[in-house]
Scaffold this motif. Structure first.
Motif, PDB file in Angstrom:
ATOM      1  N   LEU A 192      47.423  32.453  32.091  1.00 10.00           N
ATOM      2  CA  LEU A 192      48.063  33.277  33.115  1.00 10.00           C
ATOM      3  C   LEU A 192      47.122  34.376  33.594  1.00 10.00           C
ATOM      4  CD1 LEU A 192      51.615  33.610  31.541  1.00 10.00           C
ATOM      5  CD2 LEU A 192      50.965  32.214  33.515  1.00 10.00           C
ATOM      6  N   ASP A 193      46.340  34.933  32.673  1.00 13.30           N
ATOM      7  CA  ASP A 193      45.371  35.958  33.035  1.00 13.30           C
ATOM      8  C   ASP A 193      44.298  35.372  33.941  1.00 13.30           C
ATOM      9  OD1 ASP A 193      44.286  38.519  33.010  1.00 13.30           O
ATOM     10  OD2 ASP A 193      42.989  38.083  31.306  1.00 13.30           O
ATOM     11  N   LEU A 194      43.865  34.161  33.638  1.00 11.59           N
ATOM     12  CA  LEU A 194      42.848  33.485  34.449  1.00 11.59           C
ATOM     13  C   LEU A 194      43.365  33.238  35.864  1.00 11.59           C
ATOM     14  CD1 LEU A 194      40.384  30.735  33.549  1.00 11.59           C
ATOM     15  CD2 LEU A 194      42.083  30.179  35.295  1.00 11.59           C
ATOM     16  N   LEU A 195      44.582  32.761  35.993  1.00 12.35           N
ATOM     17  CA  LEU A 195      45.156  32.517  37.321  1.00 12.35           C
ATOM     18  C   LEU A 195      45.325  33.818  38.099  1.00 12.35           C
ATOM     19  CD1 LEU A 195      47.854  29.814  36.476  1.00 12.35           C
ATOM     20  CD2 LEU A 195      45.583  29.467  37.460  1.00 12.35           C
ATOM     21  N   LYS A 196      45.653  34.900  37.403  1.00 13.20           N
ATOM     22  CA  LYS A 196      45.782  36.198  38.057  1.00 13.20           C
ATOM     23  C   LYS A 196      44.449  36.623  38.658  1.00 13.20           C
ATOM     24  CE  LYS A 196      44.862  39.805  36.060  1.00 13.20           C
ATOM     25  NZ  LYS A 196      44.647  40.929  35.132  1.00 13.20           N
ATOM     26  N   VAL A 197      43.357  36.440  37.920  1.00 14.60           N
ATOM     27  CA  VAL A 197      42.027  36.797  38.427  1.00 14.60           C
ATOM     28  C   VAL A 197      41.682  35.957  39.648  1.00 14.60           C
ATOM     29  CG1 VAL A 197      39.551  36.759  37.903  1.00 14.60           C
ATOM     30  CG2 VAL A 197      41.166  37.669  36.232  1.00 14.60           C
ATOM     31  N   HIS A 198      41.987  34.653  39.594  1.00 12.63           N
ATOM     32  CA  HIS A 198      41.712  33.774  40.729  1.00 12.63           C
ATOM     33  C   HIS A 198      42.470  34.232  41.972  1.00 12.63           C
ATOM     34  CE1 HIS A 198      39.328  31.351  38.286  1.00 12.63           C
ATOM     35  NE2 HIS A 198      39.926  30.167  38.394  1.00 12.63           N
ATOM     36  N   LEU A 199      43.713  34.619  41.819  1.00 10.98           N
ATOM     37  CA  LEU A 199      44.519  35.059  42.957  1.00 10.98           C
ATOM     38  C   LEU A 199      44.000  36.373  43.537  1.00 10.98           C
ATOM     39  CD1 LEU A 199      48.107  34.251  41.640  1.00 10.98           C
ATOM     40  CD2 LEU A 199      46.939  33.127  43.537  1.00 10.98           C
ATOM     41  N   GLN A 200      43.550  37.276  42.675  1.00  7.24           N
ATOM     42  CA  GLN A 200      43.097  38.583  43.136  1.00  7.24           C
ATOM     43  C   GLN A 200      41.750  38.516  43.842  1.00  7.24           C
ATOM     44  OE1 GLN A 200      43.220  41.030  39.609  1.00  7.24           O
ATOM     45  NE2 GLN A 200      45.349  41.606  39.930  1.00  7.24           N
ATOM     46  N   THR A 201      40.934  37.539  43.494  1.00  3.59           N
ATOM     47  CA  THR A 201      39.587  37.472  44.060  1.00  3.59           C
ATOM     48  C   THR A 201      39.506  36.550  45.274  1.00  3.59           C
ATOM     49  OG1 THR A 201      39.026  35.754  42.426  1.00  3.59           O
ATOM     50  CG2 THR A 201      38.413  38.030  41.914  1.00  3.59           C
ATOM     51  N   GLN A 202      40.580  35.857  45.631  1.00  7.78           N
ATOM     52  CA  GLN A 202      40.536  35.044  46.845  1.00  7.78           C
ATOM     53  C   GLN A 202      40.608  35.963  48.059  1.00  7.78           C
ATOM     54  OE1 GLN A 202      43.937  32.480  47.379  1.00  7.78           O
ATOM     55  NE2 GLN A 202      45.323  33.935  46.410  1.00  7.78           N
ATOM     56  N   GLN A 203      39.883  35.611  49.094  1.00 14.04           N
ATOM     57  CA  GLN A 203      39.801  36.458  50.281  1.00 14.04           C
ATOM     58  C   GLN A 203      41.040  36.346  51.155  1.00 14.04           C
ATOM     59  OE1 GLN A 203      37.383  38.745  50.795  1.00 14.04           O
ATOM     60  NE2 GLN A 203      36.778  38.117  48.732  1.00 14.04           N
ATOM     61  N   LYS A 204      41.703  35.198  51.113  1.00  7.42           N
ATOM     62  CA  LYS A 204      42.925  35.000  51.867  1.00  7.42           C
ATOM     63  C   LYS A 204      44.058  34.650  50.908  1.00  7.42           C
ATOM     64  CE  LYS A 204      40.636  33.314  56.073  1.00  7.42           C
ATOM     65  NZ  LYS A 204      40.535  32.199  57.041  1.00  7.42           N
ATOM     66  N   ALA A 205      45.204  35.279  51.107  1.00  5.32           N
ATOM     67  CA  ALA A 205      46.345  35.051  50.213  1.00  5.32           C
ATOM     68  C   ALA A 205      47.099  33.793  50.635  1.00  5.32           C
ATOM     69  CB  ALA A 205      47.273  36.261  50.225  1.00  5.32           C
ATOM     70  N   ASP A 206      46.413  32.643  50.573  1.00  4.38           N
ATOM     71  CA  ASP A 206      47.037  31.405  51.027  1.00  4.38           C
ATOM     72  C   ASP A 206      47.371  30.452  49.889  1.00  4.38           C
ATOM     73  OD1 ASP A 206      44.438  30.938  50.358  1.00  4.38           O
ATOM     74  OD2 ASP A 206      43.915  29.791  52.157  1.00  4.38           O
ATOM     75  N   ILE A 207      47.082  30.852  48.655  1.00  7.26           N
ATOM     76  CA  ILE A 207      47.374  30.009  47.503  1.00  7.26           C
ATOM     77  C   ILE A 207      48.208  30.812  46.511  1.00  7.26           C
ATOM     78  CG2 ILE A 207      46.419  28.726  45.553  1.00  7.26           C
ATOM     79  CD1 ILE A 207      44.009  28.086  47.197  1.00  7.26           C
ATOM     80  N   GLY A 208      49.339  30.250  46.081  1.00  6.62           N
ATOM     81  CA  GLY A 208      50.202  30.925  45.128  1.00  6.62           C
ATOM     82  C   GLY A 208      49.865  30.555  43.702  1.00  6.62           C
ATOM     83  N   LEU A 209      50.650  31.093  42.778  1.00 11.13           N
ATOM     84  CA  LEU A 209      50.386  30.913  41.349  1.00 11.13           C
ATOM     85  C   LEU A 209      50.417  29.443  40.941  1.00 11.13           C
ATOM     86  CD1 LEU A 209      50.034  32.083  38.483  1.00 11.13           C
ATOM     87  CD2 LEU A 209      52.532  32.247  38.354  1.00 11.13           C
ATOM     88  N   VAL A 210      51.490  28.732  41.316  1.00 20.40           N
ATOM     89  CA  VAL A 210      51.638  27.332  40.898  1.00 20.40           C
ATOM     90  C   VAL A 210      50.539  26.472  41.501  1.00 20.40           C
ATOM     91  CG1 VAL A 210      53.128  25.310  40.959  1.00 20.40           C
ATOM     92  CG2 VAL A 210      54.133  27.581  40.591  1.00 20.40           C
ATOM     93  N   ARG A 211      50.295  26.662  42.803  1.00 18.86           N
ATOM     94  CA  ARG A 211      49.266  25.860  43.461  1.00 18.86           C
ATOM     95  C   ARG A 211      47.887  26.143  42.876  1.00 18.86           C
ATOM     96  NH1 ARG A 211      47.747  26.011  49.907  1.00 18.86           N
ATOM     97  NH2 ARG A 211      46.094  24.435  49.846  1.00 18.86           N
ATOM     98  N   MET A 212      47.620  27.427  42.552  1.00 18.05           N
ATOM     99  CA  MET A 212      46.335  27.766  41.940  1.00 18.05           C
ATOM    100  C   MET A 212      46.184  27.083  40.597  1.00 18.05           C
ATOM    101  SD  MET A 212      43.492  29.406  42.299  1.00 18.05           S
ATOM    102  CE  MET A 212      43.694  30.729  43.505  1.00 18.05           C
ATOM    103  N   GLY A 213      47.261  27.019  39.827  1.00 19.85           N
ATOM    104  CA  GLY A 213      47.212  26.328  38.546  1.00 19.85           C
ATOM    105  C   GLY A 213      46.905  24.848  38.715  1.00 19.85           C
ATOM    106  N   VAL A 214      47.511  24.237  39.730  1.00 23.20           N
ATOM    107  CA  VAL A 214      47.252  22.820  40.004  1.00 23.20           C
ATOM    108  C   VAL A 214      45.798  22.609  40.398  1.00 23.20           C
ATOM    109  CG1 VAL A 214      47.801  20.887  41.530  1.00 23.20           C
ATOM    110  CG2 VAL A 214      49.645  22.347  40.644  1.00 23.20           C
ATOM    111  N   VAL A 215      45.254  23.519  41.221  1.00 26.13           N
ATOM    112  CA  VAL A 215      43.852  23.419  41.654  1.00 26.13           C
ATOM    113  C   VAL A 215      42.914  23.475  40.457  1.00 26.13           C
ATOM    114  CG1 VAL A 215      42.004  24.611  42.897  1.00 26.13           C
ATOM    115  CG2 VAL A 215      44.254  24.326  43.962  1.00 26.13           C
ATOM    116  N   VAL A 216      43.155  24.426  39.562  1.00 22.79           N
ATOM    117  CA  VAL A 216      42.294  24.575  38.381  1.00 22.79           C
ATOM    118  C   VAL A 216      42.391  23.342  37.490  1.00 22.79           C
ATOM    119  CG1 VAL A 216      41.893  25.915  36.282  1.00 22.79           C
ATOM    120  CG2 VAL A 216      42.395  27.090  38.427  1.00 22.79           C
ATOM    121  N   LEU A 217      43.597  22.831  37.286  1.00 18.20           N
ATOM    122  CA  LEU A 217      43.775  21.656  36.434  1.00 18.20           C
ATOM    123  C   LEU A 217      43.068  20.433  37.007  1.00 18.20           C
ATOM    124  CD1 LEU A 217      47.527  21.990  35.376  1.00 18.20           C
ATOM    125  CD2 LEU A 217      45.541  22.086  33.861  1.00 18.20           C
ATOM    126  N   LYS A 218      43.190  20.226  38.332  1.00 18.13           N
ATOM    127  CA  LYS A 218      42.548  19.077  38.958  1.00 18.13           C
ATOM    128  C   LYS A 218      41.028  19.192  38.926  1.00 18.13           C
ATOM    129  CE  LYS A 218      46.188  17.607  42.175  1.00 18.13           C
ATOM    130  NZ  LYS A 218      46.560  17.432  43.611  1.00 18.13           N
TER     131      LYS A 218
END
Length: 306
Positions: free
Chosen positions: A42-68
């Protein structure tokens, strides 16, 4: 005769001593490290969300991206740095707070006193834990960079060595002002409010010193800490992950964040995953801490007032 006997029994009952479970100075750091091992994805996904330049990816989708992209182990990038951060930052702040509280003896801290000690402990802990914190942010965000730009730290010690060798030893304290400020506020939100909520619950007579109380009080403390610290957490993450010269200072970083929106697109970007991460981490930390105190700590006897 019967009246005086009843009175003496009541006085004796009122003076029954209370046994308190106390912990050693390092228990807070150990409990925090245990909690971090559970909540790191959860901490890792939080960092990914905070460092993206555009807020176009949410928590669940970011998790799916990392897993894939990186598989299940991708969710644990930077785990060694996260553990080291807790063993430096959290061990320091808990040591200061709990040591002060234990030295008060039977005297109860006021909320103002508790808040002051928590702020000081958190600030010092933020300074001590900054090197591991910076490496932690970098390791978690590394997978988002192009292959030729990745730092590829093998573990926290390799990260610290690479930073010192390639960027200078001073670089490990990059963002320390923001880290220590954020650490002071999160410690205020967690420790001071945990004691406040726990005391309030137990004063009702409906709650005892048990896991239910620990869970309820720590959940409230986690929510408080999230609201207080989110703007500083976003700025800290940006500063630590920025390339050299990206920001001329704190004000430039703040202006850049403000330009993207003040609330959920700016200073409060990622507040939902931040709460989802910080609340379980806070709950687990205090549940683990109370269990460490109960099973491996020591006890003191406090006489109740008549």
């Amino acid at each position: 005769s019967s009246i005086s006997q009843t009175y003496s029994i009541k006085m004796a009952s009122n003076k029954q001593p209370e046994v308190k479970h106390m912990g050693y100075w390092y228990f807070g750091g150990v409990a925090s490290a245990m909690a971090a091992a559970c909540t790191h994805p959860l901490d890792l996904l939080k960092v990914h969300l905070q460092t993206q330049q555009k807020a176009d990816i949410g928590l669940v989708r970011m998790g799916v991206v990392v897993l894939k992209r990186d598989g299940i182990m991708g969710l644990y990038n930077g785990l060694s740095a996260s553990i080291m951060r807790q063993l430096t930052y959290s061990m320091t702040r808990f040591a200061i707070y709990e040591t002060y509280k234990s030295r008060k003896g039977q005297a109860k801290m006021s909320f103002a006193e508790s808040a002051g000690v928590a702020l000081i402990g958190g600030f010092v802990g933020g300074v001590v834990g900054n090197p591991a914190d910076m490496v932690n942010v970098r390791m978690q965000n590394d997978v988002k960079l192009p292959l030729d730009q990745r730092r590829n730290y093998r573990h926290v010690f390799d990260g610290l060595y690479q930073v010192c060798r390639n960027e200078g030893a001073v670089k490990v304290m990059n963002g320390v002002s923001m880290t220590s400020t954020r650490a002071a506020l999160v410690t205020f939100g967690q420790l001071a409010f945990y004691d406040l909520f726990k005391g309030a619950l137990m004063s009702t007579g409906l709650f005892g010193d048990d896991p239910l109380t620990h869970f309820t009080a720590s959940f409230g403390a986690g929510g408080t800490a999230t609201l207080v610290t989110q703007p500083f957490d976003v700025m800290k993450t940006r500063l630590m992950n920025a390339k050299p010269g990206a920001y001329t200072g704190l004000s430039a970083c703040a202006a850049d964040i403000y330009a993207s929106g003040f609330l959920f697109f700016g200073f409060f970007k990622g507040i939902v995953p931040a709460f989802v991460r910080l609340a379980p981490h806070t709950v687990l930390t205090f549940v683990f801490l109370e269990q460490l105190k109960a099973n491996f700590g020591y006890t003191v006897t406090v006489a109740k007032a008549a």
